[in-house]
Design an enzyme around this catalytic site. Structure first.
Site, PDB file in Angstrom:
ATOM      1  N   HIS A  56       0.834  -1.210   0.000  1.00  0.00           N
ATOM      2  CA  HIS A  56       0.000   0.000   0.000  1.00  0.00           C
ATOM      3  C   HIS A  56       0.867   1.257   0.000  1.00  0.00           C
ATOM      4  CE1 HIS A  56      -3.186  -2.822   1.174  1.00  0.00           C
ATOM      5  NE2 HIS A  56      -4.038  -1.899   0.767  1.00  0.00           N
TER       6      HIS A  56
ATOM      7  N   LYS B  72      -0.679   4.778   4.543  1.00  0.00           N
ATOM      8  CA  LYS B  72      -1.662   3.876   5.159  1.00  0.00           C
ATOM      9  C   LYS B  72      -1.236   3.589   6.604  1.00  0.00           C
ATOM     10  CE  LYS B  72      -4.051  -0.570   4.608  1.00  0.00           C
ATOM     11  NZ  LYS B  72      -5.405  -0.033   4.847  1.00  0.00           N
TER      12      LYS B  72
HETATM   13  P1  NAP Z   1      -6.732   9.832   4.202  1.00  0.00           P
HETATM   14  O1  NAP Z   1      -6.278  10.373   2.897  1.00  0.00           O
HETATM   15  O2  NAP Z   1      -5.853   9.982   5.402  1.00  0.00           O
HETATM   16  O3  NAP Z   1      -8.165  10.475   4.492  1.00  0.00           O
HETATM   17  C1  NAP Z   1      -8.835  10.400   5.722  1.00  0.00           C
HETATM   18  C2  NAP Z   1      -9.613  11.700   5.894  1.00  0.00           C
HETATM   19  O4  NAP Z   1     -10.420  11.590   7.065  1.00  0.00           O
HETATM   20  C3  NAP Z   1      -8.685  12.915   6.099  1.00  0.00           C
HETATM   21  O5  NAP Z   1      -9.192  14.008   5.357  1.00  0.00           O
HETATM   22  C4  NAP Z   1      -8.800  13.149   7.605  1.00  0.00           C
HETATM   23  O6  NAP Z   1      -8.568  14.505   7.943  1.00  0.00           O
HETATM   24  C5  NAP Z   1     -10.258  12.764   7.817  1.00  0.00           C
HETATM   25  N1  NAP Z   1     -10.592  12.501   9.212  1.00  0.00           N
HETATM   26  C6  NAP Z   1      -9.806  12.033  10.209  1.00  0.00           C
HETATM   27  N2  NAP Z   1     -10.497  11.946  11.365  1.00  0.00           N
HETATM   28  C7  NAP Z   1     -11.761  12.362  11.084  1.00  0.00           C
HETATM   29  C8  NAP Z   1     -12.951  12.506  11.855  1.00  0.00           C
HETATM   30  N3  NAP Z   1     -12.969  12.212  13.159  1.00  0.00           N
HETATM   31  N4  NAP Z   1     -14.087  12.942  11.235  1.00  0.00           N
HETATM   32  C9  NAP Z   1     -14.092  13.260   9.931  1.00  0.00           C
HETATM   33  N5  NAP Z   1     -12.976  13.170   9.148  1.00  0.00           N
HETATM   34  C10 NAP Z   1     -11.839  12.713   9.719  1.00  0.00           C
HETATM   35  O7  NAP Z   1      -7.040   8.267   4.094  1.00  0.00           O
HETATM   36  P2  NAP Z   1      -7.654   7.486   2.837  1.00  0.00           P
HETATM   37  O8  NAP Z   1      -6.540   6.945   2.012  1.00  0.00           O
HETATM   38  O9  NAP Z   1      -8.733   8.288   2.200  1.00  0.00           O
HETATM   39  O10 NAP Z   1      -8.278   6.221   3.589  1.00  0.00           O
HETATM   40  C11 NAP Z   1      -9.250   6.371   4.619  1.00  0.00           C
HETATM   41  C12 NAP Z   1      -9.544   5.005   5.219  1.00  0.00           C
HETATM   42  O11 NAP Z   1     -10.169   4.180   4.243  1.00  0.00           O
HETATM   43  C13 NAP Z   1      -8.310   4.223   5.685  1.00  0.00           C
HETATM   44  O12 NAP Z   1      -8.634   3.496   6.848  1.00  0.00           O
HETATM   45  C14 NAP Z   1      -8.034   3.281   4.535  1.00  0.00           C
HETATM   46  O13 NAP Z   1      -7.342   2.116   4.930  1.00  0.00           O
HETATM   47  C15 NAP Z   1      -9.444   2.970   4.107  1.00  0.00           C
HETATM   48  N6  NAP Z   1      -9.612   2.505   2.749  1.00  0.00           N
HETATM   49  C16 NAP Z   1     -10.542   1.533   2.571  1.00  0.00           C
HETATM   50  C17 NAP Z   1     -10.828   1.103   1.296  1.00  0.00           C
HETATM   51  C18 NAP Z   1     -11.893   0.054   1.103  1.00  0.00           C
HETATM   52  O14 NAP Z   1     -12.121  -0.371  -0.042  1.00  0.00           O
HETATM   53  N7  NAP Z   1     -12.567  -0.370   2.174  1.00  0.00           N
HETATM   54  C19 NAP Z   1     -10.142   1.619   0.187  1.00  0.00           C
HETATM   55  C20 NAP Z   1      -9.195   2.609   0.418  1.00  0.00           C
HETATM   56  C21 NAP Z   1      -8.943   3.059   1.714  1.00  0.00           C
HETATM   57  P3  NAP Z   1      -7.073  14.953   8.396  1.00  0.00           P
HETATM   58  O15 NAP Z   1      -6.199  14.715   7.199  1.00  0.00           O
HETATM   59  O16 NAP Z   1      -7.251  16.387   8.756  1.00  0.00           O
HETATM   60  O17 NAP Z   1      -6.702  14.066   9.564  1.00  0.00           O
END
Ligand code: NAP
Length: 212
Positions: free
Chosen positions: A126, A130
């Site tokens: 990844h 991550k």
């Molecule tokens: P990311 O780029 O770090 O985005 C997460 C977002 O959530 C950031 O904008 C963060 O803000 C915000 N956030 C953090 N705490 C929050 C809260 N309490 N309330 C509202 N927003 C909040 O991560 P990502 O790559 O998008 O991935 C997010 C999650 O999805 C991860 O756990 C990843 O493993 C998962 N994921 C799952 C799949 C699937 O198919 N299930 C696919 C891809 C990713 P800040 O930056 O200000 O902290």
């Protein structure tokens, strides 16, 4: 539908936002520290972080909003809590470690192959930001293959979400590989879950395969 999106500015959230709008959903994006009115939404979607997801889902279920959880790294205790809350409130919750159709097929093929080839190891790769390791997809794959499968995690720039399941037996190996090279790969699965979550008969449902 009126959809709450926790993590709207994140890597997944920013790809999902325009897709939700294009599909005709009315969107309320939620970022860290924001406290919007939750009640009145038809679904909430969470793509945030392992330490944020439980509080978000607690709030949404408490306000009567069905939840779609994409965030990975939820502990078993966290899942048990979601289960209890969803049952207590009678509001459905859907969780998927991977919303890409190809990843669902990879897990299914790996489960089938493990019945015939006795040894296997998983390599999940990844992007470098991550937080959780091993990935939710790797843990789900290992569980479906019987549990005792070593997992190796790689975090590097240039990667999105990739997994290889390597099975070995005397004189042969077989590799099953899936690559999400773009976060667009998750979008059809998320849109499907949003449409379906409100009518789930049990909760939480875990895994996109249950909606296909
Ligand atoms: P990311 O780029 O770090 O985005 C997460 C977002 O959530 C950031 O904008 C963060 O803000 C915000 N956030 C953090 N705490 C929050 C809260 N309490 N309330 C509202 N927003 C909040 O991560 P990502 O790559 O998008 O991935 C997010 C999650 O999805 C991860 O756990 C990843 O493993 C998962 N994921 C799952 C799949 C699937 O198919 N299930 C696919 C891809 C990713 P800040 O930056 O200000 O902290």
């Amino acid at each position: 539908m009126r959809v709450l999106l926790f993590g709207a500015e994140g890597k997944v959230g920013s790809v999902l936002r325009p897709q939700l709008e294009a599909a005709g959903h009315e969107l309320t994006g939620v970022e860290v520290g924001e406290t919007p009115e939750l009640a009145g939404h038809d679904a909430a979607v969470d793509f945030t972080a392992p330490d944020a997801v439980l509080a978000n889902v607690r709030g949404a279920l408490g306000a009567g909003v069905p939840c779609v959880v994409g965030t990975t790294g939820l502990t078993d205790e966290g899942l048990v809590e979601l289960d209890g809350l969803a049952r207590q409130k009678g509001i459905p919750c859907f969780v998927a470690p991977n919303f890409a159709l190809g990843a669902v097929l990879m897990m299914r093929f790996a489960e089938e192959a493990a019945r015939h080839l006795p040894r296997a190891e998983i390599i999940e790769l990844h992007h470098e930001s991550k937080i959780d390791a091993p990935s939710g997809t790797a843990k789900a794959t290992a569980a479906r293959m019987g549990g005792d499968v070593p997992i190796h995690s790689v975090r590097l720039p240039g990667l999105v979400a990739h997994q290889e399941v390597i099975l070995g037996d005397v004189g042969q190996t077989m590799t099953i590989r899936h690559d999400s090279v773009d976060r667009e790969s998750f979008m059809p699965g998320v849109l499907l879950a949003i449409r379906r979550v409100g009518s789930l008969e049990r909760s939480p449902v875990i895994g996109l395969e249950h909606l296909l």
